[in-house]
Design a protein around this motif. Structure first.
Motif, short mmCIF file in Angstrom:
data_model
loop_
_atom_site.label_atom_id
_atom_site.label_comp_id
_atom_site.label_asym_id
_atom_site.label_seq_id
_atom_site.Cartn_x
_atom_site.Cartn_y
_atom_site.Cartn_z
N ALA A 185 -5.38 -4.33 -29.08
CA ALA A 185 -4.61 -3.20 -28.55
C ALA A 185 -4.15 -2.27 -29.67
CB ALA A 185 -3.42 -3.70 -27.74
N SER A 186 -3.69 -2.85 -30.78
CA SER A 186 -3.26 -2.03 -31.92
C SER A 186 -4.44 -1.28 -32.53
CB SER A 186 -2.58 -2.90 -32.98
OG SER A 186 -1.28 -3.27 -32.57
N ARG A 212 2.70 -0.30 -26.29
CA ARG A 212 3.56 -1.23 -25.53
C ARG A 212 2.86 -2.55 -25.30
NH1 ARG A 212 4.80 3.36 -22.46
NH2 ARG A 212 3.31 2.70 -20.86
N LEU A 213 1.57 -2.50 -24.97
CA LEU A 213 0.81 -3.73 -24.75
C LEU A 213 0.82 -4.60 -26.01
CD1 LEU A 213 -1.22 -5.61 -23.36
CD2 LEU A 213 -3.04 -4.02 -24.02
N ALA A 214 0.51 -4.00 -27.16
CA ALA A 214 0.49 -4.76 -28.41
C ALA A 214 1.85 -5.38 -28.71
CB ALA A 214 0.06 -3.84 -29.56
N TYR A 215 2.90 -4.60 -28.51
CA TYR A 215 4.25 -5.08 -28.82
C TYR A 215 4.68 -6.21 -27.88
CZ TYR A 215 9.34 -5.12 -29.21
OH TYR A 215 10.64 -5.51 -29.36
N ASN A 281 0.21 -4.80 -37.43
CA ASN A 281 -0.28 -5.72 -36.41
C ASN A 281 -1.78 -5.96 -36.56
OD1 ASN A 281 0.39 -7.41 -34.25
ND2 ASN A 281 -0.31 -5.91 -32.75
N SER A 282 -2.52 -4.92 -36.90
CA SER A 282 -3.96 -5.06 -37.13
C SER A 282 -4.23 -5.95 -38.33
CB SER A 282 -4.59 -3.68 -37.34
OG SER A 282 -4.40 -2.86 -36.21
#
Length: 309
Positions: A185-186, A212-215, A281-282
């Protein structure tokens, strides 16, 4: 400990059946994505006098996209059922917890990732167009697991004959599956936010939705991963007489934990909560994959005997 060859054979067959079904799901998601893109082009390709025709064509295009998308999700659910059957049968065939080698570990991570994606879609159906990008990395991991990393059903070495195998490795598996979805997602967020490949990412969910999905997925995964690291330390003390020895596997797992802690901190810090946080995050995803393959398969350490967490 005897091995049931029939159950082991059916486990393998269910695994490859799941891979085949996930392949179909990816193709259906791709058809959904293409249909959505084509339907969005119709108004731009017609003149003002053809407005009525465009209005009639666009809903049909959306209907086709919606149909492909729903089929893709249904097929993915079928793949999960086959996937679960494969893992359960491997456990029954070996009469142990089915996370004793890299093949089984990778299969379980992929199952956790696909289930995570289905849960996400249950809560936020509008994210479904991202499926054409989320499922392929999982498919690649499964393909590698079933070919390069494949191992025949067999008992585990004595060091792994512990109830901590079920606790530590299962939690690592669940957390890793969640983090794969969050990382993808990120990456999609960064791609969409870069302004490059605009045609490719045109029908993705909004960058805000991807962020938002990644978080949200990372928020769920991080405490599970933290517990897995702590459980691993307790198991290490019982097995090797020390809680922490800076074994390569332990070291990279700790580095990943620091990166994800930094990501969550960045999401709460002004000026860091979007693009910079997505990069962090990646990086976390890259470290998790590095730990899964390179550390397990190349670097010698205390975890090398089984290639698991």
């Amino acid at each position: 400990m005897p091995i049931d060859p029939v159950l082991a054979l059916f486990s393998d067959r269910f695994f490859f059946a799941a891979v085949a079904v996930y392949t179909l799901a990816i193709l259906l998601h791709a058809a959904e994505y293409v249909a959505a893109r084509e339907s969005s082009r119709v108004p731009a390709l017609v003149g003002a006098g053809d407005a009525d025709e465009a209005a009639a064509t666009e809903p049909a295009g959306r209907s086709g996209s919606e149909r492909f998308g729903r089929m893709a999700v249904s097929v993915t659910v079928l793949g999960v059922l086959l996937h679960v059957a494969s893992i359960v049968l491997r456990g029954l065939a070996t009469e142990r917890w089915p996370l004793g080698n890299m093949y089984e570990f990778t299969a379980a991570i992929c199952l956790a990732a696909v289930v995570t994606w289905l849960v996400v879609l249950r809560r936020s159906p509008s994210l479904r167009p991202a499926g054409v990008f989320v499922l392929p990395p999982i498919w690649i991991l499964m393909f590698l697991g079933g070919t390069v990393l494949y191992a025949q059903a067999a008992p585990v070495v004595p060091a792994l004959q512990s109830y901590w195998l079920a606790i530590h490795v299962t939690t690592v598996t669940i957390a890793s599956g969640l983090l794969v979805v969050a990382g993808v997602a990120s990456l999609l967020y960064l791609l969409a936010n870069s302004g490059k490949a605009a045609e490719l990412v045109a029908k993705l969910p909004t960058t805000a939705a991807l962020d938002r999905l990644a978080y949200r997925v990372t928020v769920v995964a991080f405490p599970i991963y933290t517990f897995a690291v702590i459980a691993g330390a307790i198991w290490a003390e019982a097995a090797w007489g020390r809680f922490w020895g800076w074994d390569p596997k332990e070291t990279v797992a700790f580095v990943a934990w620091v990166i994800y802690a930094a990501y969550l901190h960045a999401r709460a810090t002004a000026g860091w909560r979007t693009t910079r946080a997505a990069w962090i995050n990646s990086l976390g995803l890259a470290v998790v994959v590095f730990n899964l393959f390179f550390i397990n398969m190349v670097v010698a350490g205390l975890h090398s005997y089984a290639g698991i967490g």
